[in-house]
Structures are given as C-alpha cells and as structure tokens.
Design a protein around this motif. Structure first.
Motif, PDB file in Angstrom:
ATOM      1  N   ILE A  89       0.838  -1.206   0.000  1.00  0.00           N
ATOM      2  CA  ILE A  89       0.000   0.000   0.000  1.00  0.00           C
ATOM      3  C   ILE A  89       0.868   1.250   0.000  1.00  0.00           C
ATOM      4  CG2 ILE A  89      -1.628   1.337   1.405  1.00  0.00           C
ATOM      5  CD1 ILE A  89      -2.848  -1.475   2.192  1.00  0.00           C
ATOM      6  N   GLU A  90       1.898   1.262   0.853  1.00  0.00           N
ATOM      7  CA  GLU A  90       2.785   2.427   0.897  1.00  0.00           C
ATOM      8  C   GLU A  90       3.549   2.590  -0.412  1.00  0.00           C
ATOM      9  OE1 GLU A  90       4.970   1.829   4.538  1.00  0.00           O
ATOM     10  OE2 GLU A  90       3.555   3.102   5.629  1.00  0.00           O
ATOM     11  N   LEU A  91       4.002   1.492  -0.989  1.00  0.00           N
ATOM     12  CA  LEU A  91       4.698   1.576  -2.276  1.00  0.00           C
ATOM     13  C   LEU A  91       3.773   2.111  -3.366  1.00  0.00           C
ATOM     14  CD1 LEU A  91       6.779  -1.721  -2.246  1.00  0.00           C
ATOM     15  CD2 LEU A  91       7.680   0.607  -2.299  1.00  0.00           C
ATOM     16  N   ALA A  92       2.552   1.607  -3.413  1.00  0.00           N
ATOM     17  CA  ALA A  92       1.602   2.064  -4.435  1.00  0.00           C
ATOM     18  C   ALA A  92       1.297   3.544  -4.272  1.00  0.00           C
ATOM     19  CB  ALA A  92       0.316   1.233  -4.364  1.00  0.00           C
ATOM     20  N   LEU A  93       1.101   3.990  -3.027  1.00  0.00           N
ATOM     21  CA  LEU A  93       0.812   5.398  -2.788  1.00  0.00           C
ATOM     22  C   LEU A  93       2.029   6.259  -3.124  1.00  0.00           C
ATOM     23  CD1 LEU A  93      -1.240   7.482  -1.871  1.00  0.00           C
ATOM     24  CD2 LEU A  93      -0.548   7.035   0.492  1.00  0.00           C
ATOM     25  N   GLY A  94       3.209   5.795  -2.762  1.00  0.00           N
ATOM     26  CA  GLY A  94       4.431   6.522  -3.098  1.00  0.00           C
ATOM     27  C   GLY A  94       4.629   6.633  -4.606  1.00  0.00           C
ATOM     28  N   LEU A 100       2.370  11.881  -9.760  1.00  0.00           N
ATOM     29  CA  LEU A 100       1.718  13.182  -9.655  1.00  0.00           C
ATOM     30  C   LEU A 100       2.724  14.318  -9.406  1.00  0.00           C
ATOM     31  CD1 LEU A 100      -1.375  12.121  -7.509  1.00  0.00           C
ATOM     32  CD2 LEU A 100      -1.358  12.749  -9.932  1.00  0.00           C
ATOM     33  N   HIS A 101       4.009  14.004  -9.516  1.00  0.00           N
ATOM     34  CA  HIS A 101       5.095  14.982  -9.344  1.00  0.00           C
ATOM     35  C   HIS A 101       5.100  15.595  -7.947  1.00  0.00           C
ATOM     36  CE1 HIS A 101       5.765  14.527 -13.600  1.00  0.00           C
ATOM     37  NE2 HIS A 101       4.478  14.805 -13.815  1.00  0.00           N
ATOM     38  N   LYS A 102       4.938  14.728  -6.949  1.00  0.00           N
ATOM     39  CA  LYS A 102       4.996  15.145  -5.550  1.00  0.00           C
ATOM     40  C   LYS A 102       6.081  14.325  -4.841  1.00  0.00           C
ATOM     41  CE  LYS A 102       0.141  16.452  -5.157  1.00  0.00           C
ATOM     42  NZ  LYS A 102      -1.100  16.269  -4.397  1.00  0.00           N
ATOM     43  N   PRO A 103       7.354  14.580  -5.180  1.00  0.00           N
ATOM     44  CA  PRO A 103       8.425  13.750  -4.611  1.00  0.00           C
ATOM     45  C   PRO A 103       8.537  13.852  -3.101  1.00  0.00           C
ATOM     46  CG  PRO A 103       9.329  15.650  -5.761  1.00  0.00           C
ATOM     47  CD  PRO A 103       7.858  15.626  -6.055  1.00  0.00           C
ATOM     48  N   GLU A 104       8.151  15.004  -2.529  1.00  0.00           N
ATOM     49  CA  GLU A 104       8.239  15.160  -1.077  1.00  0.00           C
ATOM     50  C   GLU A 104       7.276  14.214  -0.352  1.00  0.00           C
ATOM     51  OE1 GLU A 104       5.087  17.779  -2.642  1.00  0.00           O
ATOM     52  OE2 GLU A 104       7.153  17.480  -3.230  1.00  0.00           O
ATOM     53  N   ASP A 105       6.199  13.830  -1.019  1.00  0.00           N
ATOM     54  CA  ASP A 105       5.269  12.856  -0.457  1.00  0.00           C
ATOM     55  C   ASP A 105       5.648  11.439  -0.868  1.00  0.00           C
ATOM     56  OD1 ASP A 105       3.649  14.832   0.746  1.00  0.00           O
ATOM     57  OD2 ASP A 105       2.502  15.100  -1.102  1.00  0.00           O
ATOM     58  N   ALA A 106       6.216  11.313  -2.059  1.00  0.00           N
ATOM     59  CA  ALA A 106       6.513   9.992  -2.623  1.00  0.00           C
ATOM     60  C   ALA A 106       7.653   9.289  -1.898  1.00  0.00           C
ATOM     61  CB  ALA A 106       6.844  10.123  -4.106  1.00  0.00           C
ATOM     62  N   TYR A 107       8.771   9.991  -1.720  1.00  0.00           N
ATOM     63  CA  TYR A 107       9.974   9.332  -1.203  1.00  0.00           C
ATOM     64  C   TYR A 107       9.775   8.674   0.163  1.00  0.00           C
ATOM     65  CZ  TYR A 107      14.635   8.368   0.455  1.00  0.00           C
ATOM     66  OH  TYR A 107      15.713   7.733   0.983  1.00  0.00           O
ATOM     67  N   PRO A 108       9.198   9.359   1.151  1.00  0.00           N
ATOM     68  CA  PRO A 108       9.042   8.696   2.455  1.00  0.00           C
ATOM     69  C   PRO A 108       8.166   7.438   2.387  1.00  0.00           C
ATOM     70  CG  PRO A 108       8.603  11.053   2.651  1.00  0.00           C
ATOM     71  CD  PRO A 108       8.745  10.755   1.202  1.00  0.00           C
ATOM     72  N   LEU A 109       7.143   7.469   1.534  1.00  0.00           N
ATOM     73  CA  LEU A 109       6.266   6.299   1.415  1.00  0.00           C
ATOM     74  C   LEU A 109       6.980   5.137   0.724  1.00  0.00           C
ATOM     75  CD1 LEU A 109       3.013   8.186   0.474  1.00  0.00           C
ATOM     76  CD2 LEU A 109       3.342   6.755   2.499  1.00  0.00           C
ATOM     77  N   ILE A 110       7.729   5.447  -0.323  1.00  0.00           N
ATOM     78  CA  ILE A 110       8.459   4.389  -1.023  1.00  0.00           C
ATOM     79  C   ILE A 110       9.512   3.789  -0.094  1.00  0.00           C
ATOM     80  CG2 ILE A 110      10.061   3.929  -2.919  1.00  0.00           C
ATOM     81  CD1 ILE A 110       8.406   5.995  -4.564  1.00  0.00           C
ATOM     82  N   ALA A 111      10.215   4.638   0.648  1.00  0.00           N
ATOM     83  CA  ALA A 111      11.222   4.137   1.593  1.00  0.00           C
ATOM     84  C   ALA A 111      10.573   3.276   2.677  1.00  0.00           C
ATOM     85  CB  ALA A 111      11.989   5.302   2.216  1.00  0.00           C
TER      86      ALA A 111
END
Length: 167
Positions: A89-94, A100-111
């Motif tokens: 779920i976190e990977l999919a959301l990240g 959506l070009h929101k890396p500040e939200d993406a990176y913590p979720l992918i990590a």
C-alpha cells in the motif's frame, strides 16, 4: 491464476480468495474481471484491504488519481494490516505521488514500503542492507551540506577520486 480460480469454485464466498484472484487479474491486465471481483469481495468483506488495493491500482490505471490516493490513504489507516500488504500500500501510494510529481510525499512512502518489504526477508537480506546503507548516507547529506559553497578542485589527475551524490 488457475489455482485461485479453482479455489474460488470450491469456496465462492471466500473474500480472501476473491481478493487475491482480483490482484492477480489486475497484474495480468484482465482489468474488467479484476474490478468486478474486487467489488464482489467488498460486498462479502467491506473492509478487505487487498480488494481496496486492487481497486486503487485500477483507479490509477484509469487515471482517476484522486480516487486512487483516497483509497490508498484510507487503507493506510486500516488496523492490523499484514506487513507485506502495508508495504504494498505504501509503495503504491508513493509511486502514485511520484507520478503526480509530488516527490516530497513519494519518497518517504516508497522508503517505508521498501523497509516493510525488506523486513519480511530478514535483517541480513540484501534489501535490508541496502536500505540501511541508504539511510546512513541520507543522514550524512544534510540541507546545510547541500546548500554550502564548496571549493572546486583544480588540476585533477585521473587518479583523483570524484564523488557523486545522488542517483
């Protein structure tokens, strides 16, 4: 796929079987069947997180990004998720935030998603070691270091080391 289809014939009301089969159908591109089965699963088990993840992935494929984000955010708050599903779920959301070009939200979720997935493999797994190395490097690269002015080396020889930060 056939194994899950057979299991569904044996247990047609099994939300778990429906959700897993819907996930496989989504991954193999059978999107209409995946959506129908995920919705049917939610009729039997309205809070099934796997079916919710499948529907979010289908929303993402259909470019209904706001709906996908809403579904995934709701799933993150789901109580007692298995670690592997929480990681998915976190990977999919990240990945969605990255799209959506929101890396500040993406990176913590992918990590965080990668960290959860690596935990399944154990502390000494290559994935876990990689995440620990990235975390230690990230701790060294502070905003102050990035914004500081650096002296440029002159007259470098081919034997001089050059360090690149980032990838």
């Amino acid at each position: 796929l056939e194994g899950y289809r057979h299991a569904l014939r044996l247990a047609p009301d099994s939300a778990e079987v429906m959700a897993h089969l819907a996930g496989l159908l989504e991954k193999t591109g059978e999107l209409t069947q995946a959506r129908e089965l995920a919705k049917q699963c939610l009729i039997h088990a309205p809070s099934n997180p796997m079916a919710g993840l499948v529907l979010a992935q289908l929303d993402r494929r259909a470019k209904r990004f706001d709906q996908a984000v809403d579904r995934l955010q709701a799933l993150r708050g789901h109580a007692a998720l298995p670690v592997d599903l929480a990681g998915d779920i976190e990977l999919a959301l990240g990945q969605l935030y990255d799209q959506l070009h929101k890396p500040e939200d993406a990176y913590p979720l992918i990590a965080a998603g990668n960290q959860k997935k690596a935990k399944l493999l154990g502390e000494d797994s290559p994935g876990q070691q990689y995440l620990q190395r990235i975390a230690s490097i990230s701790a060294l690269v502070t905003p102050q270091l990035v914004s500081a002015k650096h002296n440029q080396a002159r007259d470098l020889s081919p034997a001089d080391p050059i360090f690149l930060i980032g990838f």
